[in-house]
Design an enzyme around this catalytic site. Sequence first.
Site, PDB file in Angstrom:
ATOM      1  N   VAL A  42      -6.773   3.727  11.443  1.00 41.40           N
ATOM      2  CA  VAL A  42      -6.693   2.319  11.060  1.00 41.40           C
ATOM      3  C   VAL A  42      -8.093   1.718  10.971  1.00 41.40           C
ATOM      4  O   VAL A  42      -9.064   2.338  11.380  1.00 41.40           O
ATOM      5  CB  VAL A  42      -5.828   1.516  12.061  1.00 41.40           C
ATOM      6  N   CYS A  56     -18.858   2.026   6.208  1.00 40.62           N
ATOM      7  CA  CYS A  56     -19.304   2.715   7.426  1.00 40.62           C
ATOM      8  C   CYS A  56     -20.720   2.417   7.885  1.00 40.62           C
ATOM      9  O   CYS A  56     -20.940   2.157   9.064  1.00 40.62           O
ATOM     10  CB  CYS A  56     -19.152   4.218   7.248  1.00 40.62           C
ATOM     11  N   ARG A  91       0.830  -1.197   0.000  1.00 40.96           N
ATOM     12  CA  ARG A  91       0.000   0.000   0.000  1.00 40.96           C
ATOM     13  C   ARG A  91       0.876   1.264   0.000  1.00 40.96           C
ATOM     14  O   ARG A  91       0.634   2.208  -0.739  1.00 40.96           O
ATOM     15  CB  ARG A  91      -0.894   0.002   1.236  1.00 40.96           C
TER      16      ARG A  91
HETATM   17  C1  UDX Z   1     -20.656   7.619   4.405  1.00 40.05           C
HETATM   18  C2  UDX Z   1     -21.058   9.014   4.918  1.00 40.05           C
HETATM   19  O1  UDX Z   1     -21.789   9.697   3.901  1.00 40.05           O
HETATM   20  C3  UDX Z   1     -19.829   9.792   5.301  1.00 40.05           C
HETATM   21  O2  UDX Z   1     -20.199  11.045   5.873  1.00 40.05           O
HETATM   22  C4  UDX Z   1     -19.034   8.990   6.310  1.00 40.05           C
HETATM   23  O3  UDX Z   1     -17.835   9.663   6.641  1.00 40.05           O
HETATM   24  C5  UDX Z   1     -18.700   7.608   5.767  1.00 40.05           C
HETATM   25  O4  UDX Z   1     -19.891   6.943   5.373  1.00 40.05           O
HETATM   26  P1  UDX Z   1     -19.704   6.674   2.120  1.00 40.05           P
HETATM   27  O5  UDX Z   1     -19.997   5.340   2.709  1.00 40.05           O
HETATM   28  O6  UDX Z   1     -18.372   6.914   1.517  1.00 40.05           O
HETATM   29  O7  UDX Z   1     -19.914   7.803   3.214  1.00 40.05           O
HETATM   30  O8  UDX Z   1     -20.773   6.962   0.957  1.00 40.05           O
HETATM   31  P2  UDX Z   1     -22.263   7.510   0.919  1.00 40.05           P
HETATM   32  O9  UDX Z   1     -22.329   8.530  -0.145  1.00 40.05           O
HETATM   33  O10 UDX Z   1     -22.760   7.933   2.239  1.00 40.05           O
HETATM   34  O11 UDX Z   1     -23.090   6.240   0.405  1.00 40.05           O
HETATM   35  C6  UDX Z   1     -23.285   5.089   1.210  1.00 40.05           C
HETATM   36  C7  UDX Z   1     -24.167   4.106   0.496  1.00 40.05           C
HETATM   37  O12 UDX Z   1     -25.512   4.573   0.437  1.00 40.05           O
HETATM   38  C8  UDX Z   1     -23.764   3.839  -0.955  1.00 40.05           C
HETATM   39  O13 UDX Z   1     -23.879   2.465  -1.222  1.00 40.05           O
HETATM   40  C9  UDX Z   1     -24.751   4.639  -1.756  1.00 40.05           C
HETATM   41  O14 UDX Z   1     -24.966   4.111  -3.033  1.00 40.05           O
HETATM   42  C10 UDX Z   1     -25.992   4.524  -0.884  1.00 40.05           C
HETATM   43  N1  UDX Z   1     -26.944   5.620  -1.086  1.00 40.05           N
HETATM   44  C11 UDX Z   1     -26.606   6.887  -0.747  1.00 40.05           C
HETATM   45  C12 UDX Z   1     -28.203   5.352  -1.618  1.00 40.05           C
HETATM   46  O15 UDX Z   1     -28.517   4.206  -1.931  1.00 40.05           O
HETATM   47  N2  UDX Z   1     -29.075   6.380  -1.777  1.00 40.05           N
HETATM   48  C13 UDX Z   1     -28.774   7.658  -1.441  1.00 40.05           C
HETATM   49  O16 UDX Z   1     -29.646   8.543  -1.599  1.00 40.05           O
HETATM   50  C14 UDX Z   1     -27.499   7.932  -0.920  1.00 40.05           C
HETATM   51  P1  ADP Z   2     -10.403   3.346   6.271  1.00 45.96           P
HETATM   52  O1  ADP Z   2     -11.474   3.243   5.248  1.00 45.96           O
HETATM   53  O2  ADP Z   2     -10.943   3.570   7.674  1.00 45.96           O
HETATM   54  O3  ADP Z   2      -9.329   4.318   5.929  1.00 45.96           O
HETATM   55  P2  ADP Z   2      -8.669   1.137   5.470  1.00 45.96           P
HETATM   56  O4  ADP Z   2      -8.845  -0.338   5.747  1.00 45.96           O
HETATM   57  O5  ADP Z   2      -8.769   1.630   4.069  1.00 45.96           O
HETATM   58  O6  ADP Z   2      -9.733   1.879   6.410  1.00 45.96           O
HETATM   59  O7  ADP Z   2      -7.264   1.610   6.031  1.00 45.96           O
HETATM   60  C1  ADP Z   2      -6.731   1.293   7.265  1.00 45.96           C
HETATM   61  C2  ADP Z   2      -5.213   1.053   7.115  1.00 45.96           C
HETATM   62  O8  ADP Z   2      -4.630   0.979   8.414  1.00 45.96           O
HETATM   63  C3  ADP Z   2      -4.824  -0.224   6.389  1.00 45.96           C
HETATM   64  O9  ADP Z   2      -4.028   0.105   5.267  1.00 45.96           O
HETATM   65  C4  ADP Z   2      -3.999  -1.032   7.449  1.00 45.96           C
HETATM   66  O10 ADP Z   2      -2.909  -1.712   6.875  1.00 45.96           O
HETATM   67  C5  ADP Z   2      -3.514   0.082   8.361  1.00 45.96           C
HETATM   68  N1  ADP Z   2      -3.179  -0.357   9.720  1.00 45.96           N
HETATM   69  C6  ADP Z   2      -3.930  -1.086  10.586  1.00 45.96           C
HETATM   70  N2  ADP Z   2      -3.289  -1.246  11.771  1.00 45.96           N
HETATM   71  C7  ADP Z   2      -2.099  -0.598  11.676  1.00 45.96           C
HETATM   72  C8  ADP Z   2      -0.975  -0.384  12.583  1.00 45.96           C
HETATM   73  N3  ADP Z   2      -0.971  -0.855  13.834  1.00 45.96           N
HETATM   74  N4  ADP Z   2       0.066   0.348  12.122  1.00 45.96           N
HETATM   75  C9  ADP Z   2       0.056   0.842  10.856  1.00 45.96           C
HETATM   76  N5  ADP Z   2      -0.955   0.684   9.978  1.00 45.96           N
HETATM   77  C10 ADP Z   2      -2.013  -0.030  10.370  1.00 45.96           C
END
Ligand code: UDX
Ligand code: ADP
EC number: 1.1.1.22
Length: 467
Positions: free
Chosen positions: A91, A277, A40
């Site tokens: 992380v 999320c 990465r």
């Molecule tokens: C979400 C939150 O929006 C963001 O604030 C937080 O930090 C992380 O989680 P994300 O998951 O990146 O962000 O995308 P988002 O745009 O929220 O969409 C989430 C899911 O809901 C997607 O699968 C999207 O397609 C779906 N969605 C969203 C719908 O189906 N309909 C909508 O009207 C909006």
């Molecule tokens: P997010 O969407 O929350 O950013 P990701 O899974 O994309 O989550 O990223 C989290 C990253 O943190 C991964 O690349 C993973 O390798 C890294 N990570 C997890 N634990 C540790 C650690 N103890 N030290 C350094 N990197 C770490």
Amino acid sequence: MKIKKICCIGAGYVGGPTMAVIAKKCPEIQVTVVDLNKERIAAWNDTDVNNIPVYEPGLGDIVAEARGRNLFFSTQVDEAIQEADMVFISVNTPTKTYGEGKGQAADLKWIELCARQIARVSTTDKIIVEKSTLPVRTASTLKDILSHTGNNINFQILSNPEFLAEGTAVEDLLSPDRVLIGGDPSPKGQAAVEALVEIYSTWVPTERILTTNLWSSELSKLTANAFLAQRVSSINAISEICEVTEADVNEVSRAIGSDSRVGPKFLKASVGFGGSCFQKDILNLVYIARTYGLNEVANYWEQVIIMNDHQKRRFAKKVISSLYNTVSGKKIAFLGWAFKKDTNDTRESAAIYVADHLLNENAELSVFDPKVTAQQVYTDLDYLGTRESTKNASLVTVTKDPYETCKGSHAVAVLTEWDEFNSYDWQKIYDNMLKPAYVFDGRDILETEKLKAIGFRVYTIGKTQTQ
Ligand code: UDX
Ligand code: ADP
Ligand code: UDX
């Protein structure tokens, strides 16, 4: 206190873009993003910014501008922590897959490891910033671990949850609706809050920087995601009513969204929400509520997930019932695998679950997504553990060409709302499919009338099928 050096642990979808923007906006601060994952980090350092591991519109340019100047990606975790006066923890905090709270609670293993690592290597005072989404009261765990280092170092813990949405990360980071910073009410805690406020205020208007106590900040992140997911589940529940009543879910969305108390955003019916999320955070909220004995609260929020699972399942069932109740041996083309457009992230994508359901019926799938690799598709399916990976490999093909994907299929299913899908030559797609040719539009992005005129049978989420 003026921050000179930042270390961010975790170079993922949150850590990478967030630090790139801080580095861009604060050239006087040295920002080092560290990760245990060597590939990465190597990808973040790739001379061609098209190869950085996170696809986000506009991110490549920012990385190109700041990298090597004051933005660094490294695997030297200890050194970067030691040098920094502020450490962001970014992380992964996935849902636990084992033990107590399995399937619901957040797995804080990686967070705890970070805290112990920080405690072990630090020789100077530091502000520790929780960036990853965490269950409320995680800061107390961090505090506890850090306060037992025995070397008299002062650690201040802040909660600074990230609200960026994938696909619009750069835009969201450059002009956020708000930045939330939670800290301890003590003078030292407030000084730490101020240090972080100062960084953000370089580019974010101060009235958009909200400060709260630690627990409000932690809980607000979970709540924001729960509310957003709830809106999607609510409109998806209405989409099913629309399909049987000849109401049109888009018209309903427009009508309710015009009420300023409801608001127009996040009312797009879909095949189901995905992403790293929403589900995780609601499950977290449910788990926390149950832990405190708040069963009604837990059941209330759990329903958002139940509705989402139902939406994915009923889309798959719709495909099966339309294709004369059997998809065994039939080729079904998937357009889209990412959980939303403009990202290469597939975590919890609805496509995975729809695919799994169809594979249980022995369908043959052919997948095209503009940004997702074949390897990722197989990894996602194997991760479910529903069947042998050799079976997944034999039933699923992934191509780099959408026309190839659709060729010889009985049905095309749209799982992600990529803009380009609408601009395809649908006549050509139709000509190369088996008849009757079906389109299942799980995102309502295609021009239904045009497709029907070509000869397709079209099902769209939230609309009564008339053909
Ligand atoms: C979400 C939150 O929006 C963001 O604030 C937080 O930090 C992380 O989680 P994300 O998951 O990146 O962000 O995308 P988002 O745009 O929220 O969409 C989430 C899911 O809901 C997607 O699968 C999207 O397609 C779906 N969605 C969203 C719908 O189906 N309909 C909508 O009207 C909006
Ligand atoms: P997010 O969407 O929350 O950013 P990701 O899974 O994309 O989550 O990223 C989290 C990253 O943190 C991964 O690349 C993973 O390798 C890294 N990570 C997890 N634990 C540790 C650690 N103890 N030290 C350094 N990197 C770490
Ligand atoms: C509602 C709708 O608002 C209105 O559009 C529709 O035409 C009729 O029903 P009403 O019931 O008169 O109007 O009042 P409203 O302001 O919506 O409040 C309903 C209840 O919700 C009240 O008991 C109010 O105290 C409560 N409420 C409202 C809250 O508890 N919190 C809020 O944030 C808003």
